[in-house]
Scaffold this active site. Structure first.
Site, short mmCIF file in Angstrom:
data_model
loop_
_atom_site.label_atom_id
_atom_site.label_comp_id
_atom_site.label_asym_id
_atom_site.label_seq_id
_atom_site.Cartn_x
_atom_site.Cartn_y
_atom_site.Cartn_z
N ASP A 190 37.88 -15.75 1.04
CA ASP A 190 38.44 -14.46 0.60
C ASP A 190 39.81 -14.28 1.26
O ASP A 190 39.93 -14.34 2.49
CB ASP A 190 37.49 -13.34 1.00
N ASP A 236 40.99 -13.07 -5.63
CA ASP A 236 41.25 -13.65 -4.29
C ASP A 236 40.00 -14.18 -3.62
O ASP A 236 39.96 -14.33 -2.41
CB ASP A 236 41.95 -12.61 -3.41
N GLU A 237 38.99 -14.50 -4.41
CA GLU A 237 37.69 -14.80 -3.81
C GLU A 237 36.96 -15.88 -4.60
O GLU A 237 36.94 -15.83 -5.83
CB GLU A 237 36.90 -13.51 -3.94
P1 TTP Z 1 39.65 -7.52 -1.39
O1 TTP Z 1 39.42 -8.97 -1.11
O2 TTP Z 1 38.47 -6.61 -1.40
O3 TTP Z 1 40.68 -6.90 -0.33
P2 TTP Z 1 41.94 -7.54 0.34
O4 TTP Z 1 42.11 -8.99 -0.02
O5 TTP Z 1 43.14 -6.69 0.03
O6 TTP Z 1 41.66 -7.36 1.86
P3 TTP Z 1 40.59 -8.14 2.76
O7 TTP Z 1 39.89 -9.13 1.88
O8 TTP Z 1 41.42 -8.81 3.82
O9 TTP Z 1 39.70 -7.09 3.31
O10 TTP Z 1 40.37 -7.35 -2.78
C1 TTP Z 1 41.33 -8.27 -3.28
C2 TTP Z 1 42.44 -7.54 -4.00
O11 TTP Z 1 41.90 -6.72 -5.03
C3 TTP Z 1 43.23 -6.59 -3.12
O12 TTP Z 1 44.29 -7.23 -2.44
C4 TTP Z 1 43.70 -5.55 -4.09
C5 TTP Z 1 42.62 -5.50 -5.14
N1 TTP Z 1 41.76 -4.32 -4.93
C6 TTP Z 1 42.06 -3.15 -5.60
O13 TTP Z 1 42.99 -3.11 -6.41
N2 TTP Z 1 41.31 -2.03 -5.37
C7 TTP Z 1 40.24 -2.02 -4.50
O14 TTP Z 1 39.57 -0.98 -4.31
C8 TTP Z 1 39.92 -3.25 -3.81
C9 TTP Z 1 38.78 -3.30 -2.84
C10 TTP Z 1 40.71 -4.35 -4.05
MG MG Z 2 40.49 -10.31 0.12
#
Ligand code: TTP
Ligand code: MG
Length: 356
Positions: free
Chosen positions: A6, A101-102
């Site tokens: 992730d 992103d995962e």
């Molecule tokens: P995540 O992987 O949940 O969050 P992140 O990568 O920003 O942070 P981390 O993993 O380090 O905790 O989500 C991936 C992307 O999806 C994030 O960069 C932006 C988008 N997203 C939204 O648009 N709204 C949201 O509520 C969430 C959780 C994510």
């Molecule tokens: Mg992330």
């Protein structure tokens, strides 16, 4: 063993990559703080001020007025995402991309068990860093559920391993809200039953949980025991005509769901276009927090001509034909069916020319 990767603060990290002047600073990617925008994500510097995903952008502004507030650039994030998934594809035959992103990788077929899985995780993190200059967090565990929890455990730039003999200890005091799929609604329901941790779920037993929560109860019971029967099913090289995501937390915010659909529409369109195929029926799938699964679809007169065409239909289905915004959503998916070769639609193309 399963690996979960992730990216850290993904949208914000891409902005910091593209704008060196943003590096080391609080960056908030999302809607307009002056209107009713919502935060998509925040850089780790911004998180120190308490800024979080899905929070109103106006609240983020109150917490840190000096932060850099920017609108999302989906096409760019999609581009970087494709690069990352390309790197992952080199490391496992079974790769399941679950969001921008995962992804999950099944590395069971490599010899030497978990120590090798950890080496692969390390190598993947290094590859991602070297090629994209971005950091990812990795989780290594016996199944998908545990691997996801592991990757979240030490963010950013983390690498957490849950070996089979550590599962029980790892889950013992894990709060129920850490189970992907448990949002505030489910959490407060469980709290009213006196259930706060995975061991509370274990003690409650599957009969009780089933009686109180139906299918969701069984799901929670299994997770509390560290059981997850899902397999990392490779989406196959660009074969898929649908894409979906199960959220870590149930989502009530329609705008967030819209952002996801917009991203999916771009993914689907680009993928099918590259394969020389397209589909006339847009299919929206939602699973609500209580596991009720619904699909809504609309068939177009011709192939969609852009990602925006697909998004417009999907968005209309979401807001007019579902309970999105009223009932928390656990999973959202978007697909195209009625697939055909793009070259099979000369009629529509010439029609278009005639109209010009
Ligand atoms: P995540 O992987 O949940 O969050 P992140 O990568 O920003 O942070 P981390 O993993 O380090 O905790 O989500 C991936 C992307 O999806 C994030 O960069 C932006 C988008 N997203 C939204 O648009 N709204 C949201 O509520 C969430 C959780 C994510
Ligand atoms: Mg992330």
């Amino acid at each position: 063993m399963i690996l979960h990767i992730d990216m850290d603060a993904f949208f914000a990290s891409v902005e910091q990559l593209d704008h060196p002047e943003y590096r080391g600073k609080p960056v908030v990617v999302g809607g307009d703080p002056q209107s009713r925008g919502v935060v998509s994500t925040a850089s780790y510097e911004a998180r120190q001020f308490g800024i979080r995903s899905a929070m109103p952008a106006a609240e983020a502004y109150r917490l840190c007025p000096d932060a850099i507030f920017i609108r999302p650039r989906m096409t760019r994030y999609q581009e970087v995402s494709a690069m990352i998934m390309g790197i992952l594809r080199h490391h496992a035959q079974k790769l399941l991309v679950v969001s921008v992103d995962e992804a999950y990788l099944d590395v069971t077929h490599y010899p030497f068990g978990s120590s090798n899985a950890v080496m692969i995780a390390r190598l993947i993190k290094q590859n991602i860093q070297a090629i994209t200059h971005l950091t990812a967090s990795a989780g290594v565990a016996p199944n998908m559920f545990l691997a996801k929890i592991a990757s979240e455990f030490q963010k950013p730039d983390g690498l957490t391993v849950i070996a089979p003999d550590q599962v029980e200890a790892f889950l013992r005091d894990l709060p129920v809200r850490k189970i992907p799929g448990v949002g505030p609604v489910t959490e407060s329901r469980l709290q009213k039953m006196g259930i706060h941790t995975c061991s509370d779920l274990q003690k409650a037993g599957h009969l009780y949980l089933h009686e109180r929560l139906g299918k969701q109860g069984i799901f929670l019971y299994k997770r509390a025991l560290g059981i997850d029967e899902r397999e990392v099913e490779s989406d196959g090289e660009a074969r898929q005509s649908s894409t979906e995501e199960t959220f870590a937390r149930d989502v009530l915010d329609v705008r967030f769901l819209q952002t996801r659909l917009e991203l999916f529409a771009h993914e689907l369109y680009a993928q099918l276009q590259a394969e020389g195929r397209m589909g006339r029926t847009v299919v929206l799938k939602l699973k609500y927090f209580d596991f009720e699964l619904i699909t809504r679809s609309q068939t177009l007169g011709r192939f969609p001509q852009s990602a925006e065409d697909i998004y417009a239909v999907a968005e209309n289905l979401l807001t007019k034909k579902t309970l999105a915004g009223k009932k928390p959503v656990r999973l959202i998916g978007l697909g195209l069916s009625g697939l055909g070769e793009l070259s099979e639609e000369p009629a529509a193309a010439s029609q278009l020319e005639l109209n010009l």
